[in-house]
Design a protein around this motif. Sequence first.
Motif, mmCIF file in Angstrom:
data_model
loop_
_atom_site.group_PDB
_atom_site.id
_atom_site.type_symbol
_atom_site.label_atom_id
_atom_site.label_comp_id
_atom_site.label_asym_id
_atom_site.label_seq_id
_atom_site.Cartn_x
_atom_site.Cartn_y
_atom_site.Cartn_z
ATOM 1 N N ALA A 44 6.044 -3.221 5.580
ATOM 2 C CA ALA A 44 3.953 -3.088 5.173
ATOM 3 C C ALA A 44 4.383 -1.789 5.270
ATOM 4 N N ALA A 45 4.479 -0.979 6.280
ATOM 5 C CA ALA A 45 4.819 0.056 6.610
ATOM 6 C C ALA A 45 4.657 1.364 5.673
ATOM 7 N N ARG A 46 5.626 1.217 4.797
ATOM 8 C CA ARG A 46 6.352 1.825 3.701
ATOM 9 C C ARG A 46 5.687 1.516 2.660
ATOM 10 N N ILE A 47 6.040 0.353 2.025
ATOM 11 C CA ILE A 47 5.026 -0.328 0.803
ATOM 12 C C ILE A 47 3.970 0.415 0.589
ATOM 13 N N LEU A 48 3.071 0.189 1.793
ATOM 14 C CA LEU A 48 1.627 0.913 1.720
ATOM 15 C C LEU A 48 1.103 2.423 2.348
ATOM 16 N N GLY A 49 2.375 2.991 1.625
ATOM 17 C CA GLY A 49 2.584 4.425 1.755
ATOM 18 C C GLY A 49 1.885 4.865 3.239
ATOM 19 N N ASN A 101 -4.427 3.831 -4.560
ATOM 20 C CA ASN A 101 -4.212 4.871 -3.797
ATOM 21 C C ASN A 101 -5.493 5.686 -3.366
ATOM 22 N N ALA A 102 -6.082 5.989 -2.316
ATOM 23 C CA ALA A 102 -7.259 5.504 -2.062
ATOM 24 C C ALA A 102 -7.469 7.803 -2.156
ATOM 25 N N ARG A 103 -5.757 8.677 -1.676
ATOM 26 C CA ARG A 103 -5.772 10.201 -1.939
ATOM 27 C C ARG A 103 -5.587 10.565 -3.502
ATOM 28 N N ASP A 104 -4.683 9.905 -4.318
ATOM 29 C CA ASP A 104 -4.315 10.437 -5.727
ATOM 30 C C ASP A 104 -4.792 8.766 -6.395
ATOM 31 N N HIS A 105 -5.245 8.351 -5.970
ATOM 32 C CA HIS A 105 -5.414 7.334 -7.437
ATOM 33 C C HIS A 105 -4.710 6.476 -8.219
ATOM 34 N N SER A 106 -3.146 7.379 -7.731
ATOM 35 C CA SER A 106 -1.957 6.104 -8.171
ATOM 36 C C SER A 106 -1.691 4.459 -8.042
ATOM 37 N N VAL A 107 -1.792 3.922 -8.405
ATOM 38 C CA VAL A 107 -1.606 2.335 -8.419
ATOM 39 C C VAL A 107 -0.547 1.869 -7.558
ATOM 40 N N ARG A 108 -0.077 0.999 -6.970
ATOM 41 C CA ARG A 108 1.013 0.343 -7.144
ATOM 42 C C ARG A 108 0.546 -1.015 -7.247
ATOM 43 N N TRP A 109 2.124 -1.473 -7.414
ATOM 44 C CA TRP A 109 1.544 -2.895 -8.057
ATOM 45 C C TRP A 109 2.508 -4.087 -6.925
ATOM 46 N N LEU A 110 1.942 -4.973 -6.397
ATOM 47 C CA LEU A 110 2.053 -5.818 -5.125
ATOM 48 C C LEU A 110 2.283 -7.077 -5.320
ATOM 49 N N VAL A 111 3.117 -8.226 -5.259
ATOM 50 C CA VAL A 111 3.308 -9.702 -5.497
ATOM 51 C C VAL A 111 3.205 -10.394 -3.958
ATOM 52 N N VAL A 112 1.500 -10.505 -4.552
ATOM 53 C CA VAL A 112 1.233 -10.772 -3.043
ATOM 54 C C VAL A 112 1.664 -13.412 -2.695
ATOM 55 N N THR A 113 1.488 -12.978 -1.405
ATOM 56 C CA THR A 113 1.689 -14.313 -0.877
ATOM 57 C C THR A 113 0.103 -14.134 0.390
ATOM 58 N N CYS A 114 -0.397 -15.140 0.320
ATOM 59 C CA CYS A 114 -1.436 -15.222 1.840
ATOM 60 C C CYS A 114 -1.048 -16.713 2.578
#
Length: 595
Positions: A44-49, A101-114
């Motif tokens: 989780a930490a790795r994916i969220l940077g 990403n709040a710093r560089d506005h890049s986007v990571r795409w995730l598939v999320v299940t809650c």
Amino acid sequence: MQAQHVRQIEAEYVTPLLGLVEALAEGVLLRLANGKIIYANEAAARILGTTRGALLDAALPPIIKTLLNDQGRRMPRRDWPDNRALRTGERVRDQILGLVNARDHSVRWLVVTCQPLSADGAASPHSVMISFEDVTEVREARRRVRYLATHDSLTGLLNRGAFEERMNTALLRVTRRGGQFALLYIDLDRFKAINDSLGHTLGDSLLQHLARRFEKIVGSSGQLARWGGDEFLVLLDDAATALALAQRLIEAAGEPCEIDSLLLSIGASIGIALAPEHGTDTATLLRHADTAMYRAKEHGRRQVEVFNPAMNAHLERRARLDACLRQALDRNELSLLYQPVIDLRSLEMTGVEALLRWHSPELGEIAPSEFIPLAEDSGLIVPIGEWAMRAVFAQAAEWQAIQAAQSAALHPGDVMRLPLRVALNVSARQLLWSDLANTVERALEATGVLPRRLEFELTESLLLQDSTTLARNIARLRAMGIELAIDDFGTGYASLSYLLRFPISTLKIDQSFIRRVPDDPDAMSIAEAIVAMSSALGLRCIAEGVETREQFDFLRMVDCDAIQGFLVASPLDARQISERLTTPNGGRVTIESGE
Ligand SMILES: Nc1nc2c(ncn2[C@@H]2O[C@H](COP(=O)(O)OP(=O)(O)OP(=O)(O)O)[C@@H](O)[C@H]2O)c(=O)[nH]1
């Protein structure tokens, strides 16, 4: 006893399970209903940077500020899947989210299940388990595949398939809800010549430059696509602006672009079809826009034409003509007539111009003005021109022999006749053909005609072309001794520079000026100026289309050298020319008195 049981369960089940979650490639977070994250695995930490510490510290980690939905639109917080799961108590599965990403506005795409978690009997969940996978690369690859499938690789514009889809959508709209749209079919003029003379790579760069220019002009008013080769299409929602837009596109194509330190510009011809008037399916609309574009080419290129149904009839005739013309040579349907050129001082026939005629058994007599442009477009002009050249050379050789025999039989005091000069029209396509000079040499050898008895008539526009093949052909023809005339002089550019650059021997004043003598003073001034210019440059000047005594008198007065036209002789067949050559007065004409 109970505490011991719990510890046993923890040791046997929970600890291994947690170990498993730790090792997952998927990110896993456990979040309380109040927002605080109480568990995060390494992934989780790795994916969220970020770090696990940063995730666990804050109520809402600063890294998770903005989420996008699958379409790339910002999601309100209450719609975030963890909030939804907490609110509804239902699992949210496989939702695609973009994490900005709040710093560089890049986007990571995730598939999320809650997965919401509730205590037995509780009304609402106390926490939510969030698992997610990073699909940025997959999504990017998919986006790329979709892009490649819908865009042209050279120009980045929409490709055929994608454009057809948009047309279909637009057609559905106008047939269901009314309205109109325009389809513009753009075809570059003589693009092949650019490829042939400067290379395919440079041709590619020109296409890319033009695509950018067209894109700027079309902007958001329509859709632009590359249809293939040198063809572009525009789908324009506001049909009323189609003509103006087409004009701007033609102007844009004509503006020079600098490529490899060369300044290149090109013409474009555009056909317009309107939906639904000219078609309610893509194939018909495309065909009709193409037909209109074709008409624009026929009308001289760099033009726009809007489709009308009469164009179809024209196109059908053209197709029939084309099919018949392909067989005309083999079936011996082409022939030559020769129109005498009369010297204005001696009234003697000093030359003839060879004129091509076509009689088709199916279609009847076809005017050269109709079939020559067709032959030019299809390239048939090269074999037809070669055939005409051989026939004319052979005929000129025959007249040369007649005149040689006459000279041999001259008695003292007899008047020596001038050698008959035979002129032949040579098209742009032939002169830009690399093998022309060799073909001429072979025909000269085969027939034995003296090159100085021959004159090739060229058009002005041809000489404006900057082509090394052309310059080489002209130099070789002149080196052989063949004379060069400019046909239809005065209608085009009348640029002095090419008159000085090329070794021209004759100017032929276009008949449109002569026809307006004596009623139009401007036409008379132009004709007079051309005669004066020819004389100053040491060129022979021939006026074409002389039909009246007034025209004859005028041309004599301004000191034109020679004339052609019905007043002195209509086109004749070779036998009649031979007869004129052998009559005692040498084919000298008599002009009826004007009174
Ligand atoms: N450089 C380059 N040339 C291409 C490409 N695709 C097609 N062509 C060339 O584009 C030329 C298109 O020629 P046409 O449209 O038939 O003829 P044109 O010379 O433009 O003459 P008109 O259309 O009659 O004015 C051909 O020579 C093709 O080989 C491409 O991707 N790059």
